[in-house]
Enzyme design. Structure first.
Site, PDB file in Angstrom:
ATOM      1  N   ASN A   7      33.836  90.694   9.016  1.00  0.00           N
ATOM      2  CA  ASN A   7      34.361  92.067   8.841  1.00  0.00           C
ATOM      3  C   ASN A   7      34.353  92.479   7.383  1.00  0.00           C
ATOM      4  O   ASN A   7      34.408  91.627   6.493  1.00  0.00           O
ATOM      5  CB  ASN A   7      35.837  92.155   9.276  1.00  0.00           C
ATOM      6  CG  ASN A   7      36.014  92.116  10.774  1.00  0.00           C
ATOM      7  OD1 ASN A   7      35.094  92.374  11.525  1.00  0.00           O
ATOM      8  ND2 ASN A   7      37.209  91.780  11.195  1.00  0.00           N
TER       9      ASN A   7
ATOM     10  N   GLY B 173      37.300  88.995   8.045  1.00  0.00           N
ATOM     11  CA  GLY B 173      36.972  88.466   9.370  1.00  0.00           C
ATOM     12  C   GLY B 173      37.357  86.998   9.359  1.00  0.00           C
ATOM     13  O   GLY B 173      37.001  86.274   8.413  1.00  0.00           O
TER      14      GLY B 173
ATOM     15  N   ALA C 209      34.320  84.508   9.069  1.00  0.00           N
ATOM     16  CA  ALA C 209      33.695  84.448   7.739  1.00  0.00           C
ATOM     17  C   ALA C 209      34.639  83.814   6.722  1.00  0.00           C
ATOM     18  O   ALA C 209      34.218  83.007   5.886  1.00  0.00           O
ATOM     19  CB  ALA C 209      33.287  85.857   7.300  1.00  0.00           C
ATOM     20  N   ASN C 210      35.913  84.165   6.785  1.00  0.00           N
ATOM     21  CA  ASN C 210      36.874  83.571   5.836  1.00  0.00           C
ATOM     22  C   ASN C 210      36.909  82.049   5.982  1.00  0.00           C
ATOM     23  O   ASN C 210      36.887  81.308   4.991  1.00  0.00           O
ATOM     24  CB  ASN C 210      38.294  84.103   6.104  1.00  0.00           C
ATOM     25  CG  ASN C 210      38.488  85.535   5.629  1.00  0.00           C
ATOM     26  OD1 ASN C 210      37.646  86.076   4.916  1.00  0.00           O
ATOM     27  ND2 ASN C 210      39.579  86.149   6.032  1.00  0.00           N
TER      28      ASN C 210
ATOM     29  N   GLU D 229      38.222  86.353  17.659  1.00  0.00           N
ATOM     30  CA  GLU D 229      37.743  87.685  17.292  1.00  0.00           C
ATOM     31  C   GLU D 229      36.342  87.987  17.838  1.00  0.00           C
ATOM     32  O   GLU D 229      35.695  88.915  17.390  1.00  0.00           O
ATOM     33  CB  GLU D 229      37.787  87.873  15.762  1.00  0.00           C
ATOM     34  CG  GLU D 229      39.220  87.974  15.235  1.00  0.00           C
ATOM     35  CD  GLU D 229      39.321  88.313  13.760  1.00  0.00           C
ATOM     36  OE1 GLU D 229      40.361  88.874  13.370  1.00  0.00           O
ATOM     37  OE2 GLU D 229      38.390  88.008  12.984  1.00  0.00           O
TER      38      GLU D 229
ATOM     39  N   ASP E 152      43.403  80.883   7.214  1.00  0.00           N
ATOM     40  CA  ASP E 152      41.941  80.713   7.231  1.00  0.00           C
ATOM     41  C   ASP E 152      41.527  79.558   6.305  1.00  0.00           C
ATOM     42  O   ASP E 152      40.628  78.781   6.640  1.00  0.00           O
ATOM     43  CB  ASP E 152      41.239  82.008   6.803  1.00  0.00           C
ATOM     44  CG  ASP E 152      41.385  83.102   7.863  1.00  0.00           C
ATOM     45  OD1 ASP E 152      41.607  82.755   9.036  1.00  0.00           O
ATOM     46  OD2 ASP E 152      41.285  84.293   7.505  1.00  0.00           O
TER      47      ASP E 152
ATOM     48  N   ASN F   6      46.430  71.283   4.041  1.00  0.00           N
ATOM     49  CA  ASN F   6      47.748  71.771   3.615  1.00  0.00           C
ATOM     50  C   ASN F   6      47.740  72.061   2.104  1.00  0.00           C
ATOM     51  O   ASN F   6      48.243  73.100   1.652  1.00  0.00           O
ATOM     52  CB  ASN F   6      48.767  70.658   3.953  1.00  0.00           C
ATOM     53  CG  ASN F   6      50.209  71.097   3.863  1.00  0.00           C
ATOM     54  OD1 ASN F   6      50.519  72.281   3.940  1.00  0.00           O
ATOM     55  ND2 ASN F   6      51.106  70.132   3.705  1.00  0.00           N
TER      56      ASN F   6
HETATM   57  P1  ATP Z   1      48.086  84.009   7.075  1.00  0.00           P
HETATM   58  O1  ATP Z   1      48.105  84.908   8.284  1.00  0.00           O
HETATM   59  O2  ATP Z   1      48.997  84.433   5.963  1.00  0.00           O
HETATM   60  O3  ATP Z   1      46.726  83.674   6.599  1.00  0.00           O
HETATM   61  P2  ATP Z   1      49.062  82.101   8.977  1.00  0.00           P
HETATM   62  O4  ATP Z   1      50.230  82.839   9.539  1.00  0.00           O
HETATM   63  O5  ATP Z   1      47.841  81.997   9.816  1.00  0.00           O
HETATM   64  O6  ATP Z   1      48.698  82.604   7.537  1.00  0.00           O
HETATM   65  P3  ATP Z   1      50.772  80.032   7.917  1.00  0.00           P
HETATM   66  O7  ATP Z   1      51.376  79.050   8.836  1.00  0.00           O
HETATM   67  O8  ATP Z   1      51.657  81.096   7.355  1.00  0.00           O
HETATM   68  O9  ATP Z   1      49.483  80.612   8.639  1.00  0.00           O
HETATM   69  O10 ATP Z   1      50.110  79.269   6.676  1.00  0.00           O
HETATM   70  C1  ATP Z   1      49.036  78.359   6.837  1.00  0.00           C
HETATM   71  C2  ATP Z   1      49.208  77.193   5.895  1.00  0.00           C
HETATM   72  O11 ATP Z   1      49.141  77.682   4.555  1.00  0.00           O
HETATM   73  C3  ATP Z   1      50.523  76.461   5.982  1.00  0.00           C
HETATM   74  O12 ATP Z   1      50.554  75.486   7.009  1.00  0.00           O
HETATM   75  C4  ATP Z   1      50.581  75.822   4.592  1.00  0.00           C
HETATM   76  O13 ATP Z   1      49.709  74.721   4.551  1.00  0.00           O
HETATM   77  C5  ATP Z   1      50.011  76.935   3.721  1.00  0.00           C
HETATM   78  N1  ATP Z   1      51.037  77.854   3.205  1.00  0.00           N
HETATM   79  C6  ATP Z   1      51.334  79.099   3.662  1.00  0.00           C
HETATM   80  N2  ATP Z   1      52.326  79.662   2.936  1.00  0.00           N
HETATM   81  C7  ATP Z   1      52.666  78.741   1.991  1.00  0.00           C
HETATM   82  C8  ATP Z   1      53.618  78.708   0.913  1.00  0.00           C
HETATM   83  N3  ATP Z   1      54.434  79.733   0.669  1.00  0.00           N
HETATM   84  N4  ATP Z   1      53.683  77.590   0.150  1.00  0.00           N
HETATM   85  C9  ATP Z   1      52.864  76.528   0.378  1.00  0.00           C
HETATM   86  N5  ATP Z   1      51.944  76.506   1.375  1.00  0.00           N
HETATM   87  C10 ATP Z   1      51.832  77.590   2.170  1.00  0.00           C
END
Ligand code: ATP
Length: 292
Positions: free
Chosen positions: A14, A42, A45-46, A142, A241, A265
């Site tokens: 996207n 997208g 792609a990300n 998607e 992503d 992580n």
């Molecule tokens: P987004 O939609 O913002 O891309 P998501 O909702 O799909 O994210 P999250 O669980 O919020 O997924 O975050 C994915 C991963 O990113 C987490 O498991 C962690 O490894 C890392 N992460 C996200 N926010 C933080 C933070 N504030 N500090 C450290 N790591 C983070």
């Protein structure tokens, strides 16, 4: 360890169109906004860019429209080292877009899938060798459900493990749930999944991202928790992503699940310390330095 990890992604491409405004327009109203910018996006792609920056060979099966956004996005994937053999340009269709209206206390987003709806089972069939030759297949939700069903079955038949990132959330049919190896919801998607009578099928396959709280996953039937890394948070867009793309690259390399989760992580934590979805994604060197 596999020094040539091959990841195949079947997913979306996207252009994100973002306009910032102090005032959200009401029904029938026009307002003068603030800045406007475009970013490659997208989930497919990300995640491809995240995996490629971590050093994986990434093949992509997808589609763009025959327009300026499509050209820009293909060039972006080339610049990132993502292999585009499986990406087709569809005539008379627009490239997928996400139009994002961003104000201080409210975000509104409309996704127009465009060419992403042309990522059909026939397209995947045409490029089936890319799936057969990969160490892992990574998908999101998607592209059309029939394509998800077809791809997961094709990968399973060829013994290629599948990571399913169930975003944006939709309920998945039993045959998809049975064929996948890892399911990577965030906490909101997990809550929705628990309502599903088929939840039992995936409990053992869960890798749940929990924002700053880190990740929970099941290994050999036992649930394990990994804390989030402490970082200065600048922009959390694309954290999920980054996590998924990195996880795919690490598992393709032959890492154990716990090790792959740890690296993903760390990569995702690094991504939240920088601005932008793709813009904030770290390289392998960045992650190695961070984990030293
Ligand atoms: P987004 O939609 O913002 O891309 P998501 O909702 O799909 O994210 P999250 O669980 O919020 O997924 O975050 C994915 C991963 O990113 C987490 O498991 C962690 O490894 C890392 N992460 C996200 N926010 C933080 C933070 N504030 N500090 C450290 N790591 C983070």
């Amino acid at each position: 360890m596999n020094n040539e990890p091959n990841v195949c992604i079947v997913g979306s491409i996207n252009m994100d169109l973002t306009v910032k405004t102090d005032k959200m327009p009401m029904q029938g109203e026009t307002v003068l906004g603030d800045t406007f910018f475009t970013n490659p996006g997208g989930k497919g792609a990300n995640q491809a860019v995240a995996a490629a920056r971590m050093g994986a060979n990434v093949n992509f099966i997808g589609a763009v429209g025959e327009d300026a956004f499509g050209k820009t996005l293909l060039q972006n994937l080339t610049n990132e080292g993502v292999r585009k053999t499986g990406i087709e340009t569809i005539p008379d269709v627009s490239t997928g877009t996400a139009t994002i209206i961003l104000s201080d206390n409210d975000n509104r987003i409309i996704v127009a899938p465009g060419a992403n709806n042309h990522v059909t089972p026939e397209l995947v069939e045409k490029y089936r060798d890319l799936i057969k030759s990969s160490d892992i297949v990574l998908m999101q939700l998607e592209v059309p459900m029939e394509t998800i069903e077809f791809t997961t079955e094709l990968a399973e038949t060829n013994g290629v493990p599948i990571i399913m990132n169930p975003a944006p959330f939709q309920q998945l049919p039993e045959k998809v749930l049975k064929n996948i190896s890892y399911m990577t919801p965030n906490e909101i998607e997990l809550a929705a999944m628990k309502e599903d009578p088929l939840f039992d099928f995936i409990q053992e396959k869960l890798v749940v991202t929990r924002g700053d709280k880190g990740v929970s996953f099941v290994e050999n039937g036992t649930e394990q928790d990994t804390d989030g890394y402490h970082v200065h948070v600048t922009d959390t867009t694309g954290a999920g992503d980054t996590f998924n793309g990195t996880l795919a690259g690490e598992l393709a390399r032959g890492a154990e699940l716990a090790e792959a989760v740890n690296v993903a992580n760390a990569a995702a934590a690094l991504s939240v310390s920088k601005i932008g979805a793709q813009g904030g994604m770290p390289t392998k060197q960045d992650v190695q330095r961070f984990l030293q």
